[in-house]
Design an enzyme around this catalytic site. Structure first.
Site, PDB file in Angstrom:
ATOM      1  N   CYS A 143      38.924  75.433  37.312  1.00  0.00           N
ATOM      2  CA  CYS A 143      39.359  75.450  38.733  1.00  0.00           C
ATOM      3  C   CYS A 143      37.932  75.650  39.579  1.00  0.00           C
ATOM      4  O   CYS A 143      37.396  74.994  40.383  1.00  0.00           O
ATOM      5  CB  CYS A 143      40.386  76.036  39.206  1.00  0.00           C
ATOM      6  SG  CYS A 143      40.985  75.736  40.869  1.00  0.00           S
ATOM      7  N   GLY A 182      35.611  84.909  22.457  1.00  0.00           N
ATOM      8  CA  GLY A 182      36.909  85.635  21.824  1.00  0.00           C
ATOM      9  C   GLY A 182      37.351  84.905  20.821  1.00  0.00           C
ATOM     10  O   GLY A 182      37.554  83.856  20.618  1.00  0.00           O
ATOM     11  N   GLY A 217      40.398  55.653  32.962  1.00  0.00           N
ATOM     12  CA  GLY A 217      41.479  56.672  33.144  1.00  0.00           C
ATOM     13  C   GLY A 217      42.182  56.235  34.190  1.00  0.00           C
ATOM     14  O   GLY A 217      41.702  55.747  35.208  1.00  0.00           O
ATOM     15  N   GLY A 249      44.296  58.560  35.586  1.00  0.00           N
ATOM     16  CA  GLY A 249      45.127  60.107  36.055  1.00  0.00           C
ATOM     17  C   GLY A 249      44.299  60.533  37.653  1.00  0.00           C
ATOM     18  O   GLY A 249      43.662  60.027  37.997  1.00  0.00           O
ATOM     19  N   ILE A 299      42.223  62.775  38.086  1.00  0.00           N
ATOM     20  CA  ILE A 299      40.816  63.030  38.086  1.00  0.00           C
ATOM     21  C   ILE A 299      40.119  61.710  38.252  1.00  0.00           C
ATOM     22  O   ILE A 299      39.254  61.635  39.025  1.00  0.00           O
ATOM     23  CB  ILE A 299      40.422  63.793  36.812  1.00  0.00           C
ATOM     24  CG1 ILE A 299      40.976  65.060  36.717  1.00  0.00           C
ATOM     25  CG2 ILE A 299      38.961  63.774  36.607  1.00  0.00           C
ATOM     26  CD1 ILE A 299      40.794  65.641  35.100  1.00  0.00           C
ATOM     27  N   ALA A 300      40.624  60.680  37.482  1.00  0.00           N
ATOM     28  CA  ALA A 300      39.865  59.391  37.765  1.00  0.00           C
ATOM     29  C   ALA A 300      40.086  58.712  39.084  1.00  0.00           C
ATOM     30  O   ALA A 300      39.058  58.451  39.558  1.00  0.00           O
ATOM     31  CB  ALA A 300      40.869  58.490  36.574  1.00  0.00           C
ATOM     32  N   ALA A 321      49.086  68.075  44.440  1.00  0.00           N
ATOM     33  CA  ALA A 321      48.320  66.925  45.401  1.00  0.00           C
ATOM     34  C   ALA A 321      47.399  66.454  44.445  1.00  0.00           C
ATOM     35  O   ALA A 321      46.777  66.941  43.526  1.00  0.00           O
ATOM     36  CB  ALA A 321      47.455  67.669  46.535  1.00  0.00           C
ATOM     37  N   HIS A 375      55.282  66.872  67.927  1.00  0.00           N
ATOM     38  CA  HIS A 375      54.921  65.498  68.196  1.00  0.00           C
ATOM     39  C   HIS A 375      53.538  65.414  69.173  1.00  0.00           C
ATOM     40  O   HIS A 375      53.154  66.434  69.822  1.00  0.00           O
ATOM     41  CB  HIS A 375      55.660  65.034  69.221  1.00  0.00           C
ATOM     42  CG  HIS A 375      55.625  63.476  69.557  1.00  0.00           C
ATOM     43  ND1 HIS A 375      55.591  62.389  68.702  1.00  0.00           N
ATOM     44  CD2 HIS A 375      55.219  63.140  70.830  1.00  0.00           C
ATOM     45  CE1 HIS A 375      55.184  61.326  69.481  1.00  0.00           C
ATOM     46  NE2 HIS A 375      54.980  61.833  70.912  1.00  0.00           N
TER      47      HIS A 375
END
EC number: 1.8.1.7
Length: 541
Positions: free
Chosen positions: A121, A194, A253, A255, A257-258, A421, A516
């Site tokens: 991220c 690891g 793609g 999704g 990301i695309a 989002a 408003h």
């Protein structure tokens, strides 16, 4: 009594509590060895300073009963210092556990040998992508301002190189912040890869650490299908660090990301073409959202090509890449071919088999409601478990594991009504069920929709429109799904998500006075039912 005295970090370790899933007793805030000496947990150190001599002796006796023999180097060892790993580690430490987290050396592109504190991220996902979204949105502002009286001017020259440099400066700053968070919480940061040797041992670059509990938070890596010319394509990692902005790009793609990168490159002036196998973008989102967003991005010039995918990528002159598609026809040439065809769990060479950790599919780690694997000492959170692959969800899961193990508070992460989002252009905000999901679960629905041209666009001349949708369970009047396509939808949806999570009804929405003039007020002024939906009953055999 000592066994029930509370400290800031939870219960004193003299009390043995039942472990989840029937795996036996669970010591709280045990001692772990450091530098050849048994070191009491942070919570015990703080408490001991405030107690009488007799009480301090009792604390010491309680600590000794919980592992002061140096059996374990750490109470809690996390593999991966992304969002879930950092959150889980620092909370475990705050509850008194001696904690370590290991992470690969920093690089802008992740691999089996590179990573960085902060994870996907922060370093090559949400944050740098959003910075590029911000940068690209100025192009629309330059056009829209003319309708408000600003004199027409030539579009300013954009420096892609400067943007990438600024982005890299920011992610370097952020990874430094994450390192300080770990240090300030007395979490040991160990650089290296690891690998699990057994249910209580992690090896990092040749050194073994004995651990009471292990948490896997290694995230995922971009997946590219094995087609001829695979080595010529780029992924989202590469797209965030391209040396130059492509004039023409193919994105494979459908999704988020695309769709997000399609918007970024389109706004910067690239010729963008989306290829994908399905019939619509954003599989899993509400059908009306999918259709509406498709109309909006096509209006902006993005070419949407469903049911068509590359079967081969070939190298051409001057670095061009040629795409041969499943639809046949001539080769089409692009400056870059970007694959955004999903992500795979980052489990290669993790040593899961050494401890018998079960996986499914392409390496997804199986966990129970408490993020515990089939091995009682090993937990997993975040994208590697493929539940809801969002940063805030990984944060929640990591914190829940720490509470379960070290704060005497067995905690299940709650995956219902998680807002999300898509930072497409225009963006999408959503919380709760899609119409199809809600119909399956609740049986009878009331659907409220609204599509309109935002006030700003009536003068700017922009053709961009907004769409809003509220899904209501007819039986209870509860709002079970809210969806929006349009400017500021993510910001608006965060507030809406609080109401939906709390169980707000449509009557609650209707009783709320709007602000408003805003787009958001539409959510509290949609009074007329657009349609009702009833689940069709399957005839008995």
């Amino acid at each position: 009594m000592l066994g029930t005295t509370k400290t800031r970090a939870g219960c004193l370790p003299a009390r043995m509590t039942k472990s989840l899933g029937g795996h036996g007793p669970r010591p709280q805030g045990s001692l772990a060895q450091k530098g050849g000496q048994a070191r009491p947990s942070l919570s015990l150190q703080r408490l001991a300073r405030s107690l009488s001599a007799a009480s301090r002796r009792a604390v010491a006796m309680a600590a000794e009963a919980n592992g002061s023999d140096g059996t374990f180097d750490y109470d809690f060892f996390c593999i991966g210092a992304g969002s879930g790993g950092v959150r889980g580690s620092r909370f475990a430490a705050s509850y008194g556990a001696k904690t370590a987290v290991c992470e690969l050396p920093f690089a802008t592109k992740a691999s089996l040998t590179t990573g960085g504190v902060g994870g996907t991220c922060v370093l090559r996902g949400c944050v740098p992508k959003k910075l590029l979204v911000y940068g690209s949105e100025y192009a629309k502002e330059f056009e829209d301002c003319n309708g408000f009286g600003w004199e027409k001017f030539d579009r300013p020259q954009h420096s892609w190189e400067s943007l990438i440099e600024s982005k890299n400066n920011e992610i370097n700053r952020l990874t430094g912040i994450y390192k300080r968070i770990l240090a300030n919480n007395e979490v040991d940061l160990i650089e290296g890869r690891g690998k699990i040797l057994d249910k209580n041992t992690v090896e990092v670059d040749g050194k073994a650490y004995r651990c009471r509990y292990i948490m896997i938070a290694t995230g995922g890596l971009p997946f590219v299908p094995n087609i001829p010319g695979k080595d010529l394509v780029i992924t989202s990692d590469d797209a965030l660090d391209l040396p130059t902005m492509p004039k023409k790009i193919a994105i494979v793609g459908a999704g988020f990301i695309a769709v997000e990168f399609a918007g970024i490159f389109n706004s910067f002036g690239s010729d963008v073409k989306l290829f994908f196998r399905g019939d619509k973008i954003l599989r899993g989102f509400d059908e009306e959202v999918r259709d509406f967003l498709t109309e909006q991005i096509e209006e902006k010039g993005i070419k949407v090509t469903p049911k068509t995918v590359p079967v081969e990528v070939i190298e051409g002159e001057d670095g061009k890449k040629g795409v041969v598609t499943s639809a046949g026809g001539d080769v089409e040439w692009f400056d870059e071919v970007m694959y955004a065809t999903g992500r795979a769990p980052n489990v290669e060479d993790l040593g899961l088999e050494n401890a018998g950790v079960e996986t499914v599919g392409n390496g997804v780690i199986k966990v129970d409601d408490y993020s515990r694997t089939n091995v009682d000492t090993i937990f997993a959170v975040g994208d590697v478990t493929d539940r809801i692959n969002l940063t805030p969800v990984a944060l929640m899961e990591g914190m829940a594991v720490a509470k379960t193990l070290f704060n005497d508070t067995p905690t299940k992460p709650d995956h219902e009504f998680v807002a999300s989002a898509v930072f497409s252009q225009p963006p999408v905000g959503t919380v709760g069920y899609t119409e199809d999901e809600a119909l399956e679960k609740f049986g009878k629905l009331k659907i409220f929709t609204s599509s309109f041209r935002p006030l700003k666009n009536t003068i700017s001349g922009s053709t961009e429109r907004s769409f809003m949708k509220i899904i209501v369970d007819s039986a209870s009047d509860r709002v079970v799904g809210v969806h929006m396509v349009g400017e500021d939808s993510a910001e608006i949806m965060q507030g809406i998500a609080i109401a939906v999570k709390m169980g707000a009804t449509k009557a609650d929405f209707d009783a709320t006075v709007g602000i408003h003039p805003t787009a958001a007020e539409e959510f509290v002024t949609m009074r007329d039912v657009t349609r009702e939906a009833v689940k069709e009953l399957t005839p008995a055999a």
